[in-house]
Design a protein around this motif. Structure first.
Motif, short mmCIF file in Angstrom:
data_model
loop_
_atom_site.label_atom_id
_atom_site.label_comp_id
_atom_site.label_asym_id
_atom_site.label_seq_id
_atom_site.Cartn_x
_atom_site.Cartn_y
_atom_site.Cartn_z
N ARG A 40 0.83 -1.21 0.00
CA ARG A 40 0.00 0.00 0.00
C ARG A 40 0.86 1.26 0.00
N ASN A 41 1.99 1.22 0.72
CA ASN A 41 2.91 2.36 0.72
C ASN A 41 3.47 2.61 -0.68
N VAL A 42 3.88 1.54 -1.36
CA VAL A 42 4.44 1.67 -2.71
C VAL A 42 3.39 2.27 -3.64
N GLU A 43 2.16 1.77 -3.59
CA GLU A 43 1.09 2.29 -4.44
C GLU A 43 0.85 3.78 -4.18
N ALA A 44 0.82 4.16 -2.90
CA ALA A 44 0.56 5.55 -2.54
C ALA A 44 1.68 6.47 -3.00
N VAL A 45 2.92 6.02 -2.90
CA VAL A 45 4.06 6.83 -3.36
C VAL A 45 3.97 7.04 -4.87
N LYS A 46 3.66 5.99 -5.61
CA LYS A 46 3.53 6.11 -7.06
C LYS A 46 2.41 7.07 -7.44
N GLU A 47 1.30 7.02 -6.71
CA GLU A 47 0.19 7.94 -6.98
C GLU A 47 0.60 9.38 -6.69
N ALA A 48 1.31 9.59 -5.58
CA ALA A 48 1.74 10.95 -5.21
C ALA A 48 2.73 11.51 -6.24
N LEU A 49 3.65 10.68 -6.72
CA LEU A 49 4.60 11.13 -7.73
C LEU A 49 3.90 11.42 -9.06
#
Length: 160
Positions: free
Chosen positions: A110-119
């Motif tokens: 979930r952290n990886v997905e959220a970082v990709k969305e934020a970028l």
């Protein structure tokens, strides 16, 4: 050359020739940003995908959705331009698994997905990543060339 330490739920920036290092990336994600023209690097060690109920006001670097804009702002103050910034990611491991595990327990993915969305919101391209798996990581980001050194106990050392 100085090595600037970035703690858990923390972020910082560095200019060449200095570098940034964070340890203890299990389910946490290290967001490494670099502007090759300005030679400005930024590193965030996020713990959770998104803030809720105003929790980010107390610690913006803790969450992917608030750490990314904060890091970009700090880098811009040192001469970086968003259109030149590239990203590299490490961490987001699934450190423990349990039978019948709910989606809430998938903190690393979930952290990886959220970082990709934020970028993606800031159109920052991800040039490399070492995410997932089940091992912890230590990373060091060079303010000179943007290389990201990733150390793991199981897989050794690699450069992204």
């Amino acid at each position: 050359m100085n090595v600037i330490r970035v703690g858990m739920a923390d972020l910082n920036i560095a200019a060449a020739p200095d570098s940034l290092r964070t340890t203890g990336l299990g389910s946490c994600v290290g967001i490494a940003l670099f502007d090759p023209h300005a030679k400005v690097a930024g590193l965030a060690h996020i713990m959770l995908p998104t803030s809720a109920n105003g929790a980010a006001e107390q610690n913006r670097p803790k969450y992917a959705n608030t750490a990314v804009p904060m890091l970009l702002e700090m880098m811009a103050q040192r001469g970086a331009e968003r259109r030149r910034i590239i990203a590299k990611l490490a961490g987001g491991a699934q450190m423990f698994t349990f039978a019948g595990q709910s989606d809430l327990m998938r903190i690393g993915p979930r952290n990886v997905e959220a970082v990709k969305e934020a970028l993606a919101l800031f159109t920052i391209p991800i040039k490399a990543e070492d995410t997932g798996g089940n091992c912890g990581r230590t990373i060091e980001l060079s303010g000179q060339d943007g290389s990201l050194l990733v150390r793991t106990a199981k897989q050794g050392v690699m450069t992204l």
